[in-house]
Design an enzyme around this catalytic site. Sequence first.
Site, PDB file in Angstrom:
ATOM      1  N   HIS A   1     -14.667  -2.585 -44.244  1.00  0.00           N
ATOM      2  CA  HIS A   1     -15.323  -1.275 -44.343  1.00  0.00           C
ATOM      3  C   HIS A   1     -15.867  -1.035 -45.757  1.00  0.00           C
ATOM      4  CE1 HIS A   1     -12.026   0.398 -46.722  1.00  0.00           C
ATOM      5  NE2 HIS A   1     -11.224  -0.271 -45.923  1.00  0.00           N
TER       6      HIS A   1
ATOM      7  N   GLU B   1      -5.578  -1.481 -40.635  1.00  0.00           N
ATOM      8  CA  GLU B   1      -4.974  -1.964 -41.874  1.00  0.00           C
ATOM      9  C   GLU B   1      -3.454  -2.006 -41.731  1.00  0.00           C
ATOM     10  OE1 GLU B   1      -4.898  -3.875 -44.175  1.00  0.00           O
ATOM     11  OE2 GLU B   1      -6.244  -3.048 -45.691  1.00  0.00           O
TER      12      GLU B   1
END
Length: 203
Positions: free
Chosen positions: A8, A81
């Site tokens: 990202h 994550e």
Amino acid sequence: MKLFVVRHGETEWNAQKRLQGHLDSPLTVNGIHHAELLSKRLKSTCFASIISSPSERAMHTARIIRGNQTLAIETDKRLKEINLGSWQGKTFEEIKEMDPDRFENYAKHPNQYYREEKEAENLTDVVTRVKDFLKDTEEKYQTGNHLIITHGVVIKVLQLICKNYSIDKIWEPPEIEGTSLTIIEIKDGERKLLVEGDISHKE
């Protein structure tokens, strides 16, 4: 089959050196700009699917890179994550003060890093779910180009899996910066890293 794996874009917490984990913060102006540059770079690549972590910072990046394409963005929680429990939302300096030994292991001796917190994950947990994701994706698609939007630790784990390395090598170069591109080719059951952490679109 090729996986185009993207971290990202830079977020507000990235800029503040805060660990995010399963928490979230918005993309910065830089993060949005770099995602737009990567979108231009990948414009001529035909993707059979787009699969993103459900975290908004990843989804926002995926939407920017997709641009005007009509392809739906799938989500898979296995791409999230690493869950860092009570460390999430804190700066590196704050974590060093509150949990110095464990943070030292996380940063410098990852094979010795261990969390007993109920919500927090160990690196081995991430390896397990990423291997599971890879297996399912390979079985589902088998051919084509697939855009994967995820996070730094997940990409480092993907590198370990492709190289058949142990967890103690997880932080070895290259660094995985925001919107970096890693390309994995999967052929006859073999996984090969063609590109690792490339950020040439930023230059």
